[in-house]
Design an enzyme around this catalytic site. Structure first.
Site, mmCIF file in Angstrom:
data_model
loop_
_atom_site.group_PDB
_atom_site.id
_atom_site.type_symbol
_atom_site.label_atom_id
_atom_site.label_comp_id
_atom_site.label_asym_id
_atom_site.label_seq_id
_atom_site.Cartn_x
_atom_site.Cartn_y
_atom_site.Cartn_z
ATOM 1 N N ALA A 65 0.873 -1.177 0.000
ATOM 2 C CA ALA A 65 0.000 0.000 0.000
ATOM 3 C C ALA A 65 0.910 1.227 0.000
ATOM 4 O O ALA A 65 2.063 1.153 0.435
ATOM 5 C CB ALA A 65 -0.881 -0.018 1.231
ATOM 6 N N GLY A 109 0.717 -5.003 0.845
ATOM 7 C CA GLY A 109 -0.473 -5.077 -0.014
ATOM 8 C C GLY A 109 -0.179 -5.728 -1.358
ATOM 9 O O GLY A 109 -1.074 -6.299 -1.984
ATOM 10 N N GLU A 112 -0.383 -9.331 -0.706
ATOM 11 C CA GLU A 112 -1.803 -9.614 -0.456
ATOM 12 C C GLU A 112 -2.592 -9.633 -1.760
ATOM 13 O O GLU A 112 -3.458 -10.489 -1.972
ATOM 14 C CB GLU A 112 -2.371 -8.566 0.509
ATOM 15 N N GLU A 132 4.865 -5.088 7.075
ATOM 16 C CA GLU A 132 4.147 -4.010 7.768
ATOM 17 C C GLU A 132 4.649 -3.782 9.190
ATOM 18 O O GLU A 132 4.671 -2.664 9.686
ATOM 19 C CB GLU A 132 2.636 -4.313 7.796
#
Ligand code: CAA
Length: 258
Positions: A65, A109, A112, A132
């Protein structure tokens, strides 16, 4: 449709989406996730497309992200705004198969997103991770759940607790990716694999995808029952009859998606 953060191509019956923010290692900003969602919607609705490939570039599938977009947000911003909700599930909800072709970093992300696809083909340069924890947060788009299901508790724990990256060889050994390929061949092989899927009976492909998907959502006995019912339902299809008849007649089947 023109996009700013992704590149979209078609190769016969295959829809190819390239994440395209190279300067930010394809960090998944809001605009990119919105465009990705729109592109997937478009391919889902297009009867000429039978499968999709999602890829990045040589350096990164996606490095997570967009941290620069997140840095100033507080709890109410993300909770009330439903951050990482809208547009972030789209790859996981496609009915047509989506293959992730991962070269370079697939982190946070990015990892993911790759795991939301139906399977991952990895270049020998691929690196997967959920880092993260090293920036003071945890995965927010399914990383703790999908990684644990795909590679088991021990590896998922270690990766989520330390941020350690996994290379392509380890990822294949652990069941995270289906195959490792030389980087130069990755996208061509992904397109070839998607084209093979797209050449098969569309309803049967959707049924097979849906059935494998149940394995991650339900108990074994319910999953087997679901599979049996879907298997039975293939006997309502012309394509099932054609496939078996063609086998018996020693000729290639002609599927009509009926
Ligand atoms: N968000 C925003 N920008 C990013 C980014 C990210 N996730 N990852 C890389 N970039 C940017 C860098 O800031 C840098 O930009 P500038 O040139 O403007 O400085 C550019 O991409 C190149 O990155 P680096 O200079 O850092 O490249 P490197 O080769 O030295 O390191 C890397 C590569 C190890 C992947 C490093 O960039 C990195 O650690 N990135 C962050 C990885 C991360 O923590 N991802 C998780 C994000 S949180 C998340 O994803 C939550 C969730 O579950 C949804």
């Amino acid at each position: 449709m023109t996009y700013e953060t992704i590149l979209v191509e078609t190769h016969g019956a295959v829809g190819l989406i390239r994440l395209n923010r190279p300067k930010a290692l394809n960090a998944l900003c809001d605009a990119l996730m919105k465009e990705l969602s729109q592109a997937l919607d478009t391919f889902e609705k297009d009867d000429a497309i039978g499968a999709m490939v999602l890829t990045g570039n040589d350096r990164a599938f996606a490095a997570g992200a967009d941290i620069k977009e997140m840095v100033g947000l507080d709890y109410m911003d993300v909770y009330l705004g439903g951050f990482i909700s809208e547009n972030w599930q789209r790859a996981a909800t496609c009915r047509k198969p989506v293959i992730a072709a991962v070269a370079g970093f697939a982190l946070g992300g990015g990892c993911e997103l790759a795991m939301m696809c139906d399977f991952i083909l990895a270049a020998d340069t691929a690196k997967f991770g959920q880092p993260e924890i090293t920036i003071g947060t945890i995965p927010g788009a399914g990383g703790t759940q999908r990684l644990a299901r795909f590679v088991g508790k021990s590896k998922a724990m270690e990766m989520c607790l330390t941020g350690r990256m996994m290379d392509a060889v380890e990822a294949e050994r652990s069941g995270l990716v289906s195959r490792v390929l030389p980087a130069a061949e990755l996208v061509d092989e992904a397109i070839k694999t998607a084209a093979k899927i797209a050449s098969l009976s569309r309803p049967v492909v959707l049924m097979a995808k849906e059935s494998v998907g149940r394995a991650y959502e339900t108990t074994l006995s319910e999953g087997v029952l679901f599979e049996r019912r879907v298997f039975h339902s293939t006997f309502a299809l012309d394509d099932r009859k054609e496939g078996m008849t063609a086998f018996a007649e020693k000729r290639p089947p002609i599927f009509r998606n009926r």
